[in-house]
Design a protein around this motif. Structure first.
Motif, PDB file in Angstrom:
ATOM      1  N   ALA A  26       0.868  -1.166  -0.132  1.00  0.00           N
ATOM      2  CA  ALA A  26      -0.177   0.047   0.021  1.00  0.00           C
ATOM      3  C   ALA A  26       0.790   1.353  -0.037  1.00  0.00           C
ATOM      4  O   ALA A  26       0.627   2.185  -0.804  1.00  0.00           O
ATOM      5  CB  ALA A  26      -0.882  -0.027   1.455  1.00  0.00           C
ATOM      6  N   VAL A  27       1.841   1.276   0.735  1.00  0.00           N
ATOM      7  CA  VAL A  27       2.723   2.432   1.002  1.00  0.00           C
ATOM      8  C   VAL A  27       3.643   2.830  -0.492  1.00  0.00           C
ATOM      9  O   VAL A  27       3.724   3.618  -0.781  1.00  0.00           O
ATOM     10  CB  VAL A  27       3.930   2.292   1.987  1.00  0.00           C
ATOM     11  N   LEU A  28       4.062   1.585  -0.996  1.00  0.00           N
ATOM     12  CA  LEU A  28       4.678   1.605  -2.208  1.00  0.00           C
ATOM     13  C   LEU A  28       3.628   2.291  -3.563  1.00  0.00           C
ATOM     14  O   LEU A  28       4.292   3.138  -4.447  1.00  0.00           O
ATOM     15  CB  LEU A  28       5.083   0.471  -2.881  1.00  0.00           C
ATOM     16  N   GLY A  29       2.508   1.870  -3.345  1.00  0.00           N
ATOM     17  CA  GLY A  29       1.487   2.554  -4.348  1.00  0.00           C
ATOM     18  C   GLY A  29       1.863   2.471  -5.656  1.00  0.00           C
ATOM     19  O   GLY A  29       2.003   1.521  -6.315  1.00  0.00           O
ATOM     20  N   MET A  30       1.783   3.795  -6.284  1.00  0.00           N
ATOM     21  CA  MET A  30       2.106   3.738  -7.704  1.00  0.00           C
ATOM     22  C   MET A  30       3.462   3.558  -8.236  1.00  0.00           C
ATOM     23  O   MET A  30       3.670   3.212  -9.292  1.00  0.00           O
ATOM     24  CB  MET A  30       1.715   5.539  -8.113  1.00  0.00           C
ATOM     25  N   TYR A  31       4.448   3.221  -7.296  1.00  0.00           N
ATOM     26  CA  TYR A  31       5.733   2.844  -7.617  1.00  0.00           C
ATOM     27  C   TYR A  31       5.918   1.264  -7.894  1.00  0.00           C
ATOM     28  O   TYR A  31       7.172   0.799  -8.090  1.00  0.00           O
ATOM     29  CB  TYR A  31       6.918   3.477  -6.724  1.00  0.00           C
ATOM     30  N   LEU A  32       4.961   0.567  -7.250  1.00  0.00           N
ATOM     31  CA  LEU A  32       4.984  -0.943  -7.410  1.00  0.00           C
ATOM     32  C   LEU A  32       5.222  -1.396  -8.938  1.00  0.00           C
ATOM     33  O   LEU A  32       6.100  -2.292  -8.934  1.00  0.00           O
ATOM     34  CB  LEU A  32       3.895  -1.375  -6.798  1.00  0.00           C
ATOM     35  N   PRO A  33       4.698  -0.876 -10.044  1.00  0.00           N
ATOM     36  CA  PRO A  33       4.996  -1.419 -11.098  1.00  0.00           C
ATOM     37  C   PRO A  33       6.573  -0.988 -11.362  1.00  0.00           C
ATOM     38  O   PRO A  33       7.071  -1.919 -12.499  1.00  0.00           O
ATOM     39  CB  PRO A  33       4.109  -0.574 -12.102  1.00  0.00           C
ATOM     40  N   SER A  34       6.884   0.078 -10.857  1.00  0.00           N
ATOM     41  CA  SER A  34       8.278   0.253 -11.585  1.00  0.00           C
ATOM     42  C   SER A  34       9.174  -0.682 -10.989  1.00  0.00           C
ATOM     43  O   SER A  34      10.213  -1.130 -11.372  1.00  0.00           O
ATOM     44  CB  SER A  34       8.801   1.828 -10.736  1.00  0.00           C
ATOM     45  N   LEU A  35       8.921  -1.119  -9.718  1.00  0.00           N
ATOM     46  CA  LEU A  35       9.877  -2.386  -8.838  1.00  0.00           C
ATOM     47  C   LEU A  35       9.718  -3.493  -9.668  1.00  0.00           C
ATOM     48  O   LEU A  35      10.592  -4.191  -9.943  1.00  0.00           O
ATOM     49  CB  LEU A  35       9.447  -2.258  -7.546  1.00  0.00           C
ATOM     50  N   LEU A  36       8.443  -4.034 -10.120  1.00  0.00           N
ATOM     51  CA  LEU A  36       8.229  -5.087 -10.992  1.00  0.00           C
ATOM     52  C   LEU A  36       9.005  -5.154 -12.274  1.00  0.00           C
ATOM     53  O   LEU A  36       9.552  -6.100 -12.951  1.00  0.00           O
ATOM     54  CB  LEU A  36       6.606  -5.296 -11.340  1.00  0.00           C
ATOM     55  N   TRP A  37       9.228  -3.722 -12.930  1.00  0.00           N
ATOM     56  CA  TRP A  37       9.483  -3.728 -14.333  1.00  0.00           C
ATOM     57  C   TRP A  37      11.093  -3.950 -14.012  1.00  0.00           C
ATOM     58  O   TRP A  37      11.790  -4.541 -14.943  1.00  0.00           O
ATOM     59  CB  TRP A  37       9.493  -2.197 -14.828  1.00  0.00           C
ATOM     60  N   ALA A  38      11.764  -3.385 -12.668  1.00  0.00           N
ATOM     61  CA  ALA A  38      13.123  -3.505 -12.554  1.00  0.00           C
ATOM     62  C   ALA A  38      13.345  -4.975 -12.506  1.00  0.00           C
ATOM     63  O   ALA A  38      14.456  -5.445 -12.817  1.00  0.00           O
ATOM     64  CB  ALA A  38      13.474  -2.585 -11.071  1.00  0.00           C
ATOM     65  N   ALA A  39      12.505  -5.771 -11.829  1.00  0.00           N
ATOM     66  CA  ALA A  39      12.667  -7.119 -11.463  1.00  0.00           C
ATOM     67  C   ALA A  39      12.844  -7.812 -13.027  1.00  0.00           C
ATOM     68  O   ALA A  39      13.654  -8.759 -12.931  1.00  0.00           O
ATOM     69  CB  ALA A  39      11.793  -7.655 -10.464  1.00  0.00           C
ATOM     70  N   VAL A  40      11.999  -7.659 -13.652  1.00  0.00           N
ATOM     71  CA  VAL A  40      11.924  -8.170 -14.950  1.00  0.00           C
ATOM     72  C   VAL A  40      12.986  -7.996 -15.799  1.00  0.00           C
ATOM     73  O   VAL A  40      13.524  -8.892 -16.389  1.00  0.00           O
ATOM     74  CB  VAL A  40      10.627  -7.728 -15.592  1.00  0.00           C
ATOM     75  N   LEU A  41      13.331  -6.719 -15.801  1.00  0.00           N
ATOM     76  CA  LEU A  41      14.540  -6.438 -16.702  1.00  0.00           C
ATOM     77  C   LEU A  41      15.757  -6.984 -16.018  1.00  0.00           C
ATOM     78  O   LEU A  41      16.515  -7.585 -16.628  1.00  0.00           O
ATOM     79  CB  LEU A  41      14.801  -4.612 -16.511  1.00  0.00           C
TER      80      LEU A  41
END
Length: 358
Positions: A26-41
């Motif tokens: 919940a705190v990460l909110g809008m930046y969760l997709p950025s973290l997922l993208w970093a993991a995928v990359l």
């Protein structure tokens, strides 16, 4: 046998851990997709990064220089096509304004080829005649397309671009630390999985990584190849701005059956220029390419890597795209790989147990 006090401690630990994870998400909110993208990359580039990391054995190289080089290269690979697309968009915007100005002043005659399109040709021709053929009708339809409206679009686009840029910076920052500490993170993930789920977790994690690698190869690389081949068809058919259409096709082709959206638009453009044979050639050629890539190449590439039936991968791709956006293209197949691994583990166990009882 555990005592009641020990059971309560374990239960409290589980509840607290779940609550902590939920609060973190919940705190990460809008930046969760950025973290997922970093993991995928990071997962996608890791085989190449491993070779770069092994070039030198010094701590400074492994902890700073190599991660920085890898992160910079990933940023350039992603940002360069976007910058080129922005330049092309800016150039084509001027052409759009000129086209709208001509339409408002003189109108656009209805192309004769429209009436020859099966089933829908007459309807399209009637709509064109009613909305674009005369200056008054074209002014009513296109009156809002002008410098003032373009300025409003630019402002909205600028705000969205700034937000995406900040998300991109978060992705790159996270990617740097994943490169730097990736081995340690992986070992700790394996240890945590074994403590919670047992030895089965190692196989699940391996299948997740394989699913992401297979999805990247099957969607991104095959999509780019598909765009390149269809781009050859654009060039042969004489489509205006064939290179731009090829780049857009390569990007959209990452989504299964996404390429027809682009090459059908290119075929319509040829029809409006009264070049029916060229449009027919482009449609036939492009559909053959799509059938080969989407129904033969992609199932082999993704299915063999993830060891998951392609129909489940396809469901994961489409479901992930609908629920999570572009990052869902990779998260969905990973979830399907997890479910398939658990299914095989449990069903194999039941078969072995039945054979033992018999």
């Amino acid at each position: 046998m555990p005592t009641r006090s020990e059971t309560m401690k374990v239960s409290a630990t589980v509840v607290a851990s779940v609550a902590l994870v939920a609060i973190t998400v919940a705190v990460l909110g809008m930046y969760l997709p950025s973290l997922l993208w970093a993991a995928v990359l990071a997962i996608a580039v890791w085989p190449i990064y491993g070779k770069l990391e092994e070039r030198r054995k010094t701590s400074v190289w492994r902890k700073i220089v190599a991660p920085m080089i890898a992160t910079t290269l990933v940023a350039l690979v992603i940002a360069t096509p976007i910058a080129i697309a922005a330049l092309v968009f800016g150039r084509e915007t001027q052409s759009l304004l000129q086209w709208a100005a001509i339409a408002r002043h003189d109108g656009l005659p209805t192309p004769a080829i429209l009436t020859h399109i099966p089933f829908v040709g007459n309807y399209i021709a009637e709509w064109w005649t009613a909305n674009l053929a005369s200056p008054d009708a074209a002014t009513s339809l296109l009156g809002r397309i002008g410098p003032a409206q373009l300025l409003g679009w630019t402002r909205s686009f600028g705000v969205e671009l700034l937000r995406r840029f900040l998300e991109f910076l978060v992705t790159l920052l996270t990617l740097f630390f994943l490169f730097r500490d990736g081995d340690s993170i992986y070992r700790r993930a394996v240890t945590l999985g074994r403590r919670i789920f047992g030895l089965r977790s190692t196989r699940v994690l391996s299948n997740i990584l394989a699913a992401i690698h297979g999805t990247i190869d099957g969607l991104v690389l095959v999509g780019l190849a598909e765009g390149a081949v269809i781009g050859l068809g654009y060039w042969i058919a004489g489509v205006p701005h064939a290179l731009t259409f090829a780049v857009v096709t390569g990007i959209i082709a990452a989504i299964p059956m996404g390429a027809p959206i682009v090459f059908c638009a290119a075929a319509l453009l040829l029809l409006f220029q009264n070049r029916a044979l060229a449009a027919l050639f482009l449609l036939l050629f492009s559909f053959v390419v799509v059938i080969i890539t989407d129904h033969i190449v992609r199932p082999i590439v993704i299915g063999s890597a993830a060891r998951v039936p392609f129909v489940l991968i396809l469901i994961g791709i489409l479901g992930g795209l609908a629920s999570l956006g572009l990052i869902g293209l990779f998260v969905g197949p990973a979830l399907m790989a997890v479910l398939m691994t658990l299914w095989r583990d449990y069903t194999d166990f039941e078969e072995d147990e039945e054979n033992t009882l018999v």
